[in-house]
Structures are given as C-alpha cells and as structure tokens.
Enzyme design. Structure first.
Site, mmCIF file in Angstrom:
data_model
loop_
_atom_site.group_PDB
_atom_site.id
_atom_site.type_symbol
_atom_site.label_atom_id
_atom_site.label_comp_id
_atom_site.label_asym_id
_atom_site.label_seq_id
_atom_site.Cartn_x
_atom_site.Cartn_y
_atom_site.Cartn_z
ATOM 1 N N LYS A 36 0.891 -1.108 -0.035
ATOM 2 C CA LYS A 36 0.110 0.114 -0.035
ATOM 3 C C LYS A 36 0.865 1.347 -0.004
ATOM 4 O O LYS A 36 0.403 2.299 -0.497
ATOM 5 C CB LYS A 36 -0.877 0.026 1.127
ATOM 6 C CG LYS A 36 -2.048 -1.035 1.072
ATOM 7 C CD LYS A 36 -3.103 -1.215 1.739
ATOM 8 C CE LYS A 36 -4.279 -2.045 1.431
ATOM 9 N NZ LYS A 36 -3.784 -3.562 1.344
HETATM 10 C C1 LIG Z 1 -4.404 -4.686 1.089
HETATM 11 C C2 LIG Z 1 -3.534 -5.758 0.684
HETATM 12 C C3 LIG Z 1 -3.881 -6.888 -0.099
HETATM 13 C C4 LIG Z 1 -5.184 -6.854 -0.974
HETATM 14 O O1 LIG Z 1 -5.022 -5.860 -2.080
HETATM 15 P P1 LIG Z 1 -6.226 -5.292 -2.635
HETATM 16 O O2 LIG Z 1 -5.854 -4.224 -3.459
HETATM 17 O O3 LIG Z 1 -7.314 -5.032 -1.626
HETATM 18 O O4 LIG Z 1 -6.809 -6.373 -3.605
HETATM 19 C C5 LIG Z 1 -3.218 -8.018 -0.272
HETATM 20 N N1 LIG Z 1 -1.889 -8.267 0.508
HETATM 21 C C6 LIG Z 1 -1.553 -7.282 1.445
HETATM 22 C C7 LIG Z 1 -0.516 -7.425 2.276
HETATM 23 C C8 LIG Z 1 -2.302 -5.853 1.520
HETATM 24 O O5 LIG Z 1 -1.980 -4.981 2.502
#
Ligand SMILES: *Cc1c(COP(=O)(O)O)cnc(C)c1O
Length: 476
Positions: free
Chosen positions: A120
């Site tokens: 993120k």
């Molecule tokens: C947010 C997240 C996901 C999922 O990603 P999306 O964009 O919601 O599909 C997968 N793995 C981790 C570690 C995350 O923080």
C-alpha cells in the site's frame, strides 16, 4: 483526461477534482473516459527509464491538470531508493520494485519495501505528496478519517505524517492488530496524526467512519476526507509497477508476462487490468484469494455474491479478508462494455446484499479477452507454501504472498514468465511465520525494537458522538 462514474449519473471530472474525494455523487467509482493506448515506440523507450521517470510518463497519461514540471517533481520525491529502502533477497532499491528470482520463469516482485512493509506504500506515498500539493494550491485543508485492521492505516499515516493542511484520524480495533502493526502506527510522534483505538472489532471502527461520512453537515464543516482503496489516484499509481515488473521480467517487448496478485478489495489487480488494457503484454492476470473467496467464485462461475460479515472469516492473510471487493465495480464496468445502466442494475442488488449472475450473458462469454483466471488458498496451503518457498528457494514469504505463489504454481503458462506480486514482508505476520517455519521472520535492522517505543493512542468506546467530539477538539 476526464473521469466518468461507473454508474453514469455524475458529471465527468478532472483528476484533481476527484483526488480528494471518494465515491462519485451517484454512488459509482471514477474511471478514465478511455484508457490511453501505449505504442510500441513508447514501450521501447520506457524500458530504459528509472522508476520515477516511468511513473511520470504513465501518470502524465492520466493527469493533465497538474503542470508537467510539478508532477515530475512530486513523482521524483515519492519514488526514491531511500523511501523504498527495505529490500531483501539482494533486491536493488534503485529499481523500487525489484524482482526476486525463485526459479526459471518464476519471480516475486517486491512491492513492500516502503516504510510500512506492505504494497500500500506504493500508492499511498504518492497520494500524500499529491494531497499536499493540491491542498496548497487551493488553500484548503483536509481531515482524513479512516478505519484500519492494519496495513491501510499505517500506510496512510506514514504517507501523511508531517504534511501541511492534512490531519489523520485513524481508528483501529483495540488490541486486535499485531504488536508490530500497533508499534508502527502508535509510535508516530507527528502532531498531525491521531490514533484512536476503538474497544471492539474492525467492523465497529468501520461503522463509525461510515456514520460520520453519512453526516453531510459534519463532513463539510470539518472537511472530512478519506484515502480508502477506491481512490482513483491509488489505482493509477499502482499501474506503474506492472510496467516495471514487465520490463524486469523480460528482455524484449515481444515477450509476454503473467502476474499473480494476492487480492482483497481488487485495487491491486484492477491496476493490472488497466495496464493490460493500455497494451502492456500481459498474458494472464491470475487472481488469488484466501478462504474469503468471493472473487475466485466470480471468476469461476460468473456469480458475484457478496458475503455478510458473519460469513467472512478471520484468516492468517488478514489483509485479504473481505466480504465484498470495493474496486470490483470498475472491472465489471469494463466487462459489461462500459454500460452504466447495467452497472446500476447489478449494484442495486449488491447494495442490498444480493448476488448477481452474469453466467448466461454475452459479457461472460466475452470474458476471455480480459485475461483473468483465479484460484484460492487456505491456512494449510499458506503454511505449506511458506515452507516450500523457504526450503526450495531460500526465500521467506509473507502469508499473502504465499497465497499468491500457491495459486501462481497452479496457473503457469509454458514459456511465459510468472511474476507473483509480493504484497507484504513476513515481518508483519510473525505468528504465522513462527507456525510455518519455527523461526522469527527477518526484519529490517532499522525497525528492530520498535515495540519498545513510547506509543501515542487514545482508547475510546465505539460511540459516534464521542469520536466526532474528539475530531472537533483536534482539528483546530
Ligand atoms: C491490501 C492488501 C492486499 C489486498 O489488496 P487489494 O488491493 O485490496 O486487492 C493483499 N495483501 C496485503 C499485504 C495487503 O495489505
């Protein structure tokens, strides 16, 4: 470039006008009116670029209301080897999202080398710099209110810390995050960051955010904003690393690549879908879910059945624990030929908690051309895959990336390199690593002992009025 709502009943907007907001007024999600098409000459030229220069080229296709020199400066200060410095496995920090080779034809792409060790940060760091720029330009300020079960909240705080005209109020479920996640968020000392631990579960925190956001008068008076995963700029920023991963995994632009994406709210893989629509040679997009398999079910059957919170399990890959996927509407808009009337009809059901079924439609027959396949993983698969990767490749995977590798191994295409997106570092999910390997996960030296730092958090009951009062007292 104008942005349209997937529900077709809001006026088209410019990039900066949708940057600070969330949903379109008609309840839909914004998407560009068309996807810019990348020529072969551009692809050839881009192969040589640094990550920041690549990001500038790609984002320029979507952002035409920030002067080029300013956008270039924002991107250059975001994508530096210093911000994304927590590389492992010999990764080259200058590449920002380097590959780790597991074996011939199989790689992971490190997306979690930023400050909070999850992917993120790739988009959120850009969002922080874009927010600061646009708010400065407009002489405005914003108070971001969010709820987190871990990754989103910390990424938002590390992106917004110290930014002018931005305050962050982040609700988290008291005592429910890992010690490391708590330490990451609560040890921040920036005056514009407020951590509120709510006595309850994540859903209680989320309900408060919804209640505050539904109070239009409060929202306007106190300039309440959000940075959730439906934010278009986050999706746009994520497109860049698909191009970077493609260039790093191939020698020429005649080759194709497959990406496997551990998925929850469909934000990450939505960016892959858009990269493919722009002309990046992606053979397949492989979507991996955990036990919460609403998306795997859709791609196998054509039925999208959002779950209730009672039907949603708490798993050892918690950032993929979703009951419905908030970005999925963007993909379905494309799948149904960009017809907003169809999306309105489908989401009238979703918004009532009902399922929709596309299996007998022409759209479902046409799905092949979008290149999606899917699979799912369970706790035992995850444990086995973490052990397998450690034993076979000497690479320690986090739980989400392990779900990705499990599904990637089931979907390899002969002659096509498979890139599994690594969405977090194992250090964030110590308990499961211990269970799988009987060992402590590797942690960047700089982050050793953060659990011992003083923590700044207020604990509150899940009462909307009390939390509104807290915001009122701290926005001045
Ligand atoms: C947010 C997240 C996901 C999922 O990603 P999306 O964009 O919601 O599909 C997968 N793995 C981790 C570690 C995350 O923080």
């Amino acid at each position: 470039m104008r942005y349209l709502s997937t529900r077709g009943q809001s006026a088209p907007q410019a990039f900066c006008d949708i940057l600070l907001g969330g949903l379109a007024p008609d309840g839909g999600l914004y998407l560009p009116e068309s996807y810019p098409q990348i020529t072969r000459a551009e692809l050839d030229a881009w192969r040589q670029l640094s990550y920041a220069d690549l990001a500038f080229e790609i984002l320029s296709k979507f952002i035409d209301d920030i002067p080029a020199a300013d956008l270039k400066a924002i991107v250059a200060k975001t994508y530096t080897a210093d911000v994304y410095r927590f590389t492992r496995n010999g990764g080259n920090a200058a590449e920002i999202t380097p590959l780790t080779k597991l074996e011939d034809g199989l790689y992971t792409q490190e997306l979690s080398n930023g400050p909070t060790l999850a992917f993120k940060d790739m988009a959120m760091q850009l969002l922080g710099n874009l927010f600061e720029y646009v708010l400065d330009q407009r002489g405005q300020s914003i108070n971001i209110l969010g709820a987190t079960s871990g990754d989103t909240g910390s990424a938002a705080e590390y992106a917004m810390r110290g930014k002018h005209n931005v305050k962050v109020f982040m609700l988290s479920p008291d005592g429910k995050m890992s010690a490391f996640q708590r330490a990451q968020m609560y040890s921040l000392t920036d005056a514009n960051i407020f951590n509120i631990a709510v006595r309850g579960m994540f859903d209680d925190a989320q309900d408060i955010v919804k209640a505050v956001s539904n109070d239009a008068e409060f929202k306007a008076k106190y300039k309440i904003g959000a940075v959730n995963s439906i934010n278009w700029a986050r999706v746009a920023a994520q497109i860049v690393y698909y191009f970077q991963g493609y260039f790093l995994a191939t020698k020429s632009n005649d080759e194709q690549v497959a990406f496997c994406v551990p998925s929850g709210n469909f934000g990450n893989i939505c960016a892959g879908h858009i990269a493919r629509q722009m002309g990046l040679p992606i053979a397949k997009l492989v979507l991996a879910t955990n036990e919460n398999d609403v998306l795997d079910e859709f791609f196998k059957t054509g039925v999208y059945r959002p779950r209730t919170s009672a039907e949603t399990s708490v798993t050892s890959s918690p950032s993929m624990d979703i009951s419905k996927a908030s970005n999925f509407e963007r993909f379905v808009f494309d799948l149904v030929g960009r017809d907003p009337a169809i999306v309105r009809e489908l989401w009238a059901k979703v918004d009532k908690g009902e399922a929709f079924d596309l299996s007998s439609t022409v759209h479902w027959q046409n799905r092949e051309r979008f290149g999606f396949v899917s699979g799912k993983s369970s706790h035992i698969d995850r444990i086995n895959t973490i052990r397998f990767a450690q034993g076979r490749y000497n690479v320690m995977l986090d739980t989400h990336t392990a779900d990705g590798l499990k599904v990637a191994l089931e979907n390899r295409i002969p002659g096509v390199n498979m890139v599994v997106l690594e969405t977090a570092q194992p250090a964030k999910f110590e308990e499961t690593i211990r269970e799988a390997l009987g060992a402590e996960p590797v942690r960047p030296a700089e982050l050793k002992g953060i659990e011992a730092l003083e923590q700044h958090v207020v604990v509150m009951d899940p009462e909307v009025n009390a939390i509104k009062q807290f915001i009122v007292e701290h926005v001045q």
